[in-house]
Design a protein around this motif. Structure first.
Motif, PDB file in Angstrom:
ATOM      1  N   ILE A   6       6.429 -34.658  16.224  1.00  0.00           N
ATOM      2  CA  ILE A   6       7.242 -34.921  17.347  1.00  0.00           C
ATOM      3  C   ILE A   6       7.947 -33.845  18.006  1.00  0.00           C
ATOM      4  O   ILE A   6       8.094 -33.599  19.220  1.00  0.00           O
ATOM      5  CB  ILE A   6       8.242 -36.020  16.775  1.00  0.00           C
ATOM      6  CG1 ILE A   6       7.564 -37.466  16.640  1.00  0.00           C
ATOM      7  CG2 ILE A   6       9.303 -36.518  17.844  1.00  0.00           C
ATOM      8  CD1 ILE A   6       8.499 -38.451  15.805  1.00  0.00           C
ATOM      9  N   VAL A   7       8.373 -32.984  17.077  1.00  0.00           N
ATOM     10  CA  VAL A   7       9.183 -31.653  17.752  1.00  0.00           C
ATOM     11  C   VAL A   7       8.406 -31.024  18.421  1.00  0.00           C
ATOM     12  O   VAL A   7       8.940 -30.407  19.634  1.00  0.00           O
ATOM     13  CB  VAL A   7       9.716 -31.142  16.443  1.00  0.00           C
ATOM     14  CG1 VAL A   7      10.360 -29.648  16.846  1.00  0.00           C
ATOM     15  CG2 VAL A   7      10.951 -31.772  15.740  1.00  0.00           C
ATOM     16  N   CYS A  10       7.799 -32.390  21.915  1.00  0.00           N
ATOM     17  CA  CYS A  10       9.148 -32.479  22.530  1.00  0.00           C
ATOM     18  C   CYS A  10       9.114 -31.209  23.206  1.00  0.00           C
ATOM     19  O   CYS A  10       9.446 -30.957  24.545  1.00  0.00           O
ATOM     20  CB  CYS A  10      10.459 -32.736  21.844  1.00  0.00           C
ATOM     21  SG  CYS A  10      10.672 -34.257  21.203  1.00  0.00           S
ATOM     22  N   ILE A  11       8.843 -29.975  22.614  1.00  0.00           N
ATOM     23  CA  ILE A  11       9.194 -28.919  23.002  1.00  0.00           C
ATOM     24  C   ILE A  11       7.974 -28.475  24.171  1.00  0.00           C
ATOM     25  O   ILE A  11       8.180 -28.117  25.270  1.00  0.00           O
ATOM     26  CB  ILE A  11       8.995 -27.762  22.065  1.00  0.00           C
ATOM     27  CG1 ILE A  11      10.226 -27.821  21.148  1.00  0.00           C
ATOM     28  CG2 ILE A  11       9.012 -26.058  22.544  1.00  0.00           C
ATOM     29  CD1 ILE A  11      10.014 -26.952  19.949  1.00  0.00           C
ATOM     30  N   PHE A  13       6.196 -30.708  25.954  1.00  0.00           N
ATOM     31  CA  PHE A  13       6.528 -31.738  27.004  1.00  0.00           C
ATOM     32  C   PHE A  13       7.668 -31.315  27.844  1.00  0.00           C
ATOM     33  O   PHE A  13       7.442 -31.204  29.075  1.00  0.00           O
ATOM     34  CB  PHE A  13       6.771 -32.995  26.662  1.00  0.00           C
ATOM     35  CG  PHE A  13       7.204 -33.945  27.464  1.00  0.00           C
ATOM     36  CD1 PHE A  13       8.120 -34.547  27.841  1.00  0.00           C
ATOM     37  CD2 PHE A  13       6.031 -34.606  28.303  1.00  0.00           C
ATOM     38  CE1 PHE A  13       8.785 -35.245  28.795  1.00  0.00           C
ATOM     39  CE2 PHE A  13       6.467 -35.450  29.593  1.00  0.00           C
ATOM     40  CZ  PHE A  13       7.582 -36.011  29.483  1.00  0.00           C
ATOM     41  N   THR A  14       8.749 -30.885  27.312  1.00  0.00           N
ATOM     42  CA  THR A  14       9.928 -30.523  28.204  1.00  0.00           C
ATOM     43  C   THR A  14       9.546 -29.106  28.858  1.00  0.00           C
ATOM     44  O   THR A  14       9.915 -28.964  30.302  1.00  0.00           O
ATOM     45  CB  THR A  14      11.104 -30.230  27.538  1.00  0.00           C
ATOM     46  OG1 THR A  14      10.924 -29.495  26.312  1.00  0.00           O
ATOM     47  CG2 THR A  14      11.708 -31.746  27.100  1.00  0.00           C
ATOM     48  N   PHE A  15       9.028 -28.106  28.206  1.00  0.00           N
ATOM     49  CA  PHE A  15       8.695 -26.806  29.074  1.00  0.00           C
ATOM     50  C   PHE A  15       7.606 -26.905  30.094  1.00  0.00           C
ATOM     51  O   PHE A  15       7.356 -26.202  31.076  1.00  0.00           O
ATOM     52  CB  PHE A  15       8.378 -25.741  27.899  1.00  0.00           C
ATOM     53  CG  PHE A  15       9.551 -25.364  27.588  1.00  0.00           C
ATOM     54  CD1 PHE A  15      10.385 -25.825  26.135  1.00  0.00           C
ATOM     55  CD2 PHE A  15      10.257 -24.191  27.964  1.00  0.00           C
ATOM     56  CE1 PHE A  15      11.381 -25.365  25.605  1.00  0.00           C
ATOM     57  CE2 PHE A  15      11.614 -23.546  27.606  1.00  0.00           C
ATOM     58  CZ  PHE A  15      11.967 -24.187  26.364  1.00  0.00           C
ATOM     59  N   LEU A  20      12.136 -31.453  35.123  1.00  0.00           N
ATOM     60  CA  LEU A  20      13.412 -31.578  34.195  1.00  0.00           C
ATOM     61  C   LEU A  20      14.346 -30.508  34.272  1.00  0.00           C
ATOM     62  O   LEU A  20      13.888 -29.330  34.659  1.00  0.00           O
ATOM     63  CB  LEU A  20      12.665 -31.757  32.697  1.00  0.00           C
ATOM     64  CG  LEU A  20      11.767 -32.841  32.303  1.00  0.00           C
ATOM     65  CD1 LEU A  20      11.637 -32.679  30.647  1.00  0.00           C
ATOM     66  CD2 LEU A  20      12.723 -34.299  32.800  1.00  0.00           C
TER      67      LEU A  20
END
Lengths: 229, 312
Positions: A6-7, A10-11, A13-15, A20
């Motif tokens: 998941i971590v 998250c990293i 996906f957001t970058f 965003l």
């Protein structure tokens, strides 16, 4: 193991996502969709003031320029300070202006921008002859304690000609004073609703690009009105 | 006054103790760097604030380990005839209470943030000529807080078992928790980047509940040790050693019956063994031989009294 996946997701996906960060309440989207930015104004000369029925001041001009950069119309609304905080919290307005500073009470209840201007206060003299315990005329009562802290005697009686003057640097320079002793500094900010990070970034990018505008606008105010607080 | 022998660690264990102390100092340096980086990048994110508090709190365990071991190596004297082993247990209690109290504080703080619907507002950070959203800087800060504790924790757990040191074990568990909490905080930061401000607050609440839970469990363990509870292993299970000693003594043909009671004294175990014997007399030499044999069963058995009694 699932937490690690998941971590990593998250990293990545957001970058990977250029849209965003997002606004929690879509403030920037609403502004652009409605073509209007709602600005709450707290009257605080010289930053915001009324002159001949018209709203004026460096903060007002800056916001008009910001609205232009977004291709939207600015809609100014005069509000008391507490009214403005409550209006921001309920998203009735998008930004609050009025010479607000980082040290102001109530800042913790709203979001706020990086400083768009650092106002520095000095004791100014005509002949650069300043000694400890000299009487100093304060342009505003708020400067009394800062003058006293530096070892001078603050006064505000009527006949102060010839005395050193404690005021903002832009006021002193417009009145022909030399900046002798720095006594205080305050950073000016705008308030926005909490959590509206996309809107905040846009406004802060504008602030960074136009960081030289405020000194020019302030010296214009000083020269036009010879406005002292 | 009969003063107990100093004993404590073998040469191999002393080498492990040196490694453990080095890891503790390394942990303190590392945690200081994490606390500084977190403070600089946390902005108004509740999850980041909770991780920052937890990282600073994580320094309590290695500090307590270093203090406890500095004291327990002192020689017993007339004022402290049992030695200073209990320092380790007291440090264990101190570390656990600190963890629990701060855990309670951050649970309340995080709950209040959720109730107030407080939203993190993070602006730009200008580095040179680059403008970066402050939220992006939180990721490397959190990764720095996630990865090294995994290795630190693993190294400490192995050493804590060799040394029977519960403070070191607690410290290792806290390191593992640090890694997990930073991972949860990454999820929280991603949440508010997506505009889901509540994910940040919920992540903070999860982290703070975990801190409180850990603190409560360790405090309970520490109190029971000070109340002379029967010895347990690192995971809290009852030690089998007392029963093994009992079983061994029953195999001796002159022993009719036996009872034992033990307690933890820091790294070592102290205890009394009561024998009911078949023969009329037993010599001091025989008793000493039995005592020495029992002590050889486990390095922790250093403060043992074997006595003979008519009734158990």
């Amino acid at each position: 193991m699932w937490l690690q996946r998941i971590v990593i997701f998250c990293i990545v996906f957001t970058f990977g996502c250029s849209k965003l960060p997002a606004d929690a309440n879509d403030t920037l989207e609403h502004i652009q969709a409605n073509k209007v930015i709602k600005i709450g104004v707290v009257i605080n000369p010289p930053w915001t003031f009324m002159a001949q029925g018209e709203l004026k001041g460096p903060d007002v001009q800056l916001m008009q320029n910001f609205a232009q950069s977004l291709h939207v119309t600015p809609e100014f609304q005069l509000l008391g300070y507490e009214e403005a905080i409550l209006a921001l919290q309920s998203f009735a307005i998008d930004v609050v202006i009025g010479g607000l500073t980082e040290s102001i009470h109530g800042k913790e209840d709203v979001g706020y921008t990086r400083p768009y201007y650092t106002e520095t206060f000095y004791i100014g003299t005509k002949n650069n002859n300043l000694k400890k315990k000299d009487l100093v005329h304060c342009s505003s009562p708020m400067l009394y304690k800062f003058v006293a802290r530096k070892g001078y005697k603050p006064v505000s009686r009527v006949n102060t000609s010839g005395l050193p003057l404690a005021a903002a640097s832009w006021q002193l320079q417009a009145a022909g004073y030399e900046l002798s002793k720095k006594i205080y500094e305050q950073k000016h900010i705008f308030f926005i609703p909490k959590g509206e990070n996309k809107f905040l970034i846009r406004l802060e990018q504008f602030i960074i690009q136009h960081d030289q505008d405020i000194p020019i606008l302030l010296s214009k105010v000083a020269n036009e009105n010879n406005h002292t607080r | 006054m009969r003063i107990t022998t100093q004993g404590e660690f073998s040469k191999a264990q002393l080498a492990d103790l040196r490694k453990a102390k080095m890891l503790s100092w390394l942990s303190l340096v590392y945690l200081s760097s994490v606390a500084i980086i977190m403070y600089l990048t946390m902005g108004t994110s509740q999850a980041m604030k909770t991780v920052w508090i937890e990282d600073m709190l994580s320094m309590v365990a290695p500090i307590m380990f270093l203090i406890g071991n500095a004291f327990c190596s002192r020689k017993p004297n007339a004022q402290y005839p049992y030695g200073f082993h209990a320092c380790v247990d007291m440090c264990f209690l101190g570390a656990s209470i600190a963890l629990m109290l701060v855990g309670a504080f951050v649970v309340i703080d995080s709950a209040m943030v959720i109730a107030a619907q407080d939203r993190p507002t993070i602006g730009l950070v200008v580095i040179g000529s680059y403008e970066i959203w402050g939220g992006w800087l939180m990721y490397p800060a959190l990764l720095w807080g996630t990865i090294p504790p995994i290795f630190l924790g693993k190294a400490k757990i192995k050493l804590s078992r060799n040394l029977y040191d519960k403070v070191l074990y607690t410290d290792a568990k806290v390191n593992k928790a640090d890694g997990l909490t930073a991972a949860v905080a990454i999820i929280g930061v991603t949440g508010f980047a997506l505009g889901w401000w509540w994910l940040d607050a919920i992540a903070a609440l999860i982290i703070s509940i975990e801190i409180l839970e850990d603190g409560f469990k360790h405090t309970k363990d520490a109190i029971t040790v000070l109340m002379n509870k029967t010895p347990t292993d690192m995971e809290g299970k009852i030690e089998k050693l007392p029963m093994e000693i009992k079983e061994y003594l029953k195999t001796l043909d002159w022993v009719k019956d036996v009872e034992v009671r033990f307690e933890e004294e820091g790294h070592i175990l102290g205890g009394e063994i009561f024998l009911s014997i078949k023969k009329e007399y037993i010599s001091a030499k025989e008793l000493d031989e039995v005592t020495d044999h029992i002590k050889s069963m486990d390095w922790r058995l250093q403060d043992i009294i074997v006595t003979v009694t008519e009734k158990l």
